[in-house]
Design an enzyme around this catalytic site. Structure first.
Site, PDB file in Angstrom:
ATOM      1  N   HIS A 196      49.779  86.738  74.676  1.00 52.38           N
ATOM      2  CA  HIS A 196      50.497  85.750  75.484  1.00 52.38           C
ATOM      3  C   HIS A 196      50.669  84.407  74.776  1.00 52.38           C
ATOM      4  O   HIS A 196      51.214  83.487  75.367  1.00 52.38           O
ATOM      5  CB  HIS A 196      49.771  85.536  76.814  1.00 52.38           C
ATOM      6  N   THR A 209      41.103  85.792  75.676  1.00 49.44           N
ATOM      7  CA  THR A 209      41.483  86.831  76.632  1.00 49.44           C
ATOM      8  C   THR A 209      41.778  88.145  75.915  1.00 49.44           C
ATOM      9  O   THR A 209      41.419  89.226  76.386  1.00 49.44           O
ATOM     10  CB  THR A 209      42.712  86.386  77.441  1.00 49.44           C
ATOM     11  N   CYS A 269      43.879  85.181  71.336  1.00 47.93           N
ATOM     12  CA  CYS A 269      43.179  84.390  72.340  1.00 47.93           C
ATOM     13  C   CYS A 269      41.871  85.064  72.734  1.00 47.93           C
ATOM     14  O   CYS A 269      41.686  86.266  72.531  1.00 47.93           O
ATOM     15  CB  CYS A 269      44.088  84.242  73.562  1.00 47.93           C
ATOM     16  N   HIS A 309      38.590  89.881  75.218  1.00 52.00           N
ATOM     17  CA  HIS A 309      38.108  90.597  76.405  1.00 52.00           C
ATOM     18  C   HIS A 309      38.804  91.958  76.512  1.00 52.00           C
ATOM     19  O   HIS A 309      38.168  92.975  76.831  1.00 52.00           O
ATOM     20  CB  HIS A 309      38.396  89.794  77.674  1.00 52.00           C
ATOM     21  N   GLY A 329      35.994  78.506  81.012  1.00 52.45           N
ATOM     22  CA  GLY A 329      35.393  79.691  80.410  1.00 52.45           C
ATOM     23  C   GLY A 329      35.417  80.880  81.355  1.00 52.45           C
ATOM     24  O   GLY A 329      35.063  80.769  82.526  1.00 52.45           O
TER      25      GLY A 329
END
Length: 342
Positions: free
Chosen positions: A63, A40, A38, A43, A263
């Site tokens: 996740h 995320t 993902c 990041h 976003g």
């Protein structure tokens, strides 16, 4: 077991041996089959400002997943060992006011699997039975592994009445493209997707009747005029997490327009608040899925004609995770699905 861990406070992730989780009486142990990478997770790999603030070290991340139940806690009812499942990644306090009102996704004390609670990039994950989502046989493991991000797209797309409305999506990443597919399925009129990445715009062309807007060559407003949208867009989805992207949408909106914002920016952004006020715009923040209505709708749409399979561009063994992250970080990938167990 093997797990993908944020083991150090710096860029990167590491495949480590960690203990198999033990489960409480109200939890299940899930043997992971497949997982999806993902934004995320990117990041967290990059260790940007948001990740440094949110993720404790060390932490098993991830996740998006599907698997099968390996063990049931003593108090768990309604599931069985061997059952195929996925799971909602937001762990909530069911005694808070939002949860007691039925809005589980608005719990202010939410913890997130793979962010600040041990995640699914592993051979096993322990999950509260409350969060487990049973899978029908006609949703295969590849699609089941990306039900979580599809749920984000569904939550965004169905936030407003789409039928007959022209919409614009800022960001042709996987969730933006899936949101376009959902919007088409739900009856939107013209759908525009804007980005600066030609590979992702090409991937967006798999969605029927979508106008791709290459922001290196034109603007959203000009593209709208070229296609007969003369008074701005009624609805927009902000999926890019960029200040410039949000500013572009605000400029392109019709008076009274509505923007759903998913976003996640790496830091703070600035917006032209006077235009929001003068245009009477509505901005709605979206985080995750509506528990559990979004899951029901996502599965139902997949069972009745929604086609997102081509969004999966890479399938790799979990031990080759670095290749998947390189592909995602390059912007050349849609969804990357990693296999942990067949």
């Amino acid at each position: 077991m093997q797990a993908l861990v944020k083991a150090e406070s710096k860029v990167g992730l590491w495949l480590h041996d960690v203990p198999i989780p033990t489960i409480a009486q109200d939890e299940v142990l899930i043997r992971i089959r497949k997982t999806g990478i993902c934004g995320t997770d990117i990041h967290i790999w990059n260790w940007d400002e948001w990740a440094r603030r949110m993720v404790p070290v060390p932490m098993v991340i991830g996740h998006e997943y599907t698997g099968e139940i390996a063990e049931l806690g003593a108090n768990v009812k309604g599931f069985r060992v061997g059952q195929r499942v996925s799971g909602e990644g937001h762990l909530i306090d069911r005694d808070c006011a939002a949860a007691r009102a039925g809005s589980f996704h608005l719990d202010p004390n939410t913890k997130s699997v793979g962010v600040n609670h041990p995640g699914a990039f592993a051979e096993y994950i322990a999950l509260p039975a409350f969060n487990v989502v049973a899978l029908p046989d006609d949703i295969d493991d590849d699609l089941a592994a990306i039900l979580d991000p599809l749920g984000n797209a569904v939550h965004v797309a169905l936030s407003f009445d789409l039928v007959g409305n022209d919409i614009v999506i800022m960001g042709a990443g996987p969730i933006g493209i899936m949101a376009a597919a959902v919007a088409r399925h739900a009856g939107a009129a013209m759908i525009f997707i804007a980005d600066i990445n030609p590979a992702r715009l090409k991937l967006a062309e798999i969605v029927p009747d979508v106008v791709t807007v290459d922001l290196r060559r034109t603007t959203v407003s000009d593209a709208a005029l070229d296609h007969g949208v003369r008074h701005g867009f009624s609805i927009a989805f902000e999926m890019s997490g960029s200040s410039e992207g949000l500013a572009t949408l605000i400029d392109a909106m019709a008076t009274g327009g509505r923007i759903a914002c998913l976003g996640l920016p790496p830091g703070k952004i600035e917006i032209d608040w006077s235009t929001i006020v003068s245009k009477s715009l509505t901005l709605k923040g979206i985080y995750g899925r509506e528990m559990f209505e979004t899951w029901r709708k996502s599965i139902a749409m997949l069972q009745h004609g929604l086609n997102i399979r081509d969004i999966i561009t890479h399938r790799i063994p979990a031990r080759e995770f670095e290749q998947g992250f390189v592909a995602m970080k390059s912007g050349s990938a849609g969804k990357v699905v990693m296999t942990w167990a067949e």
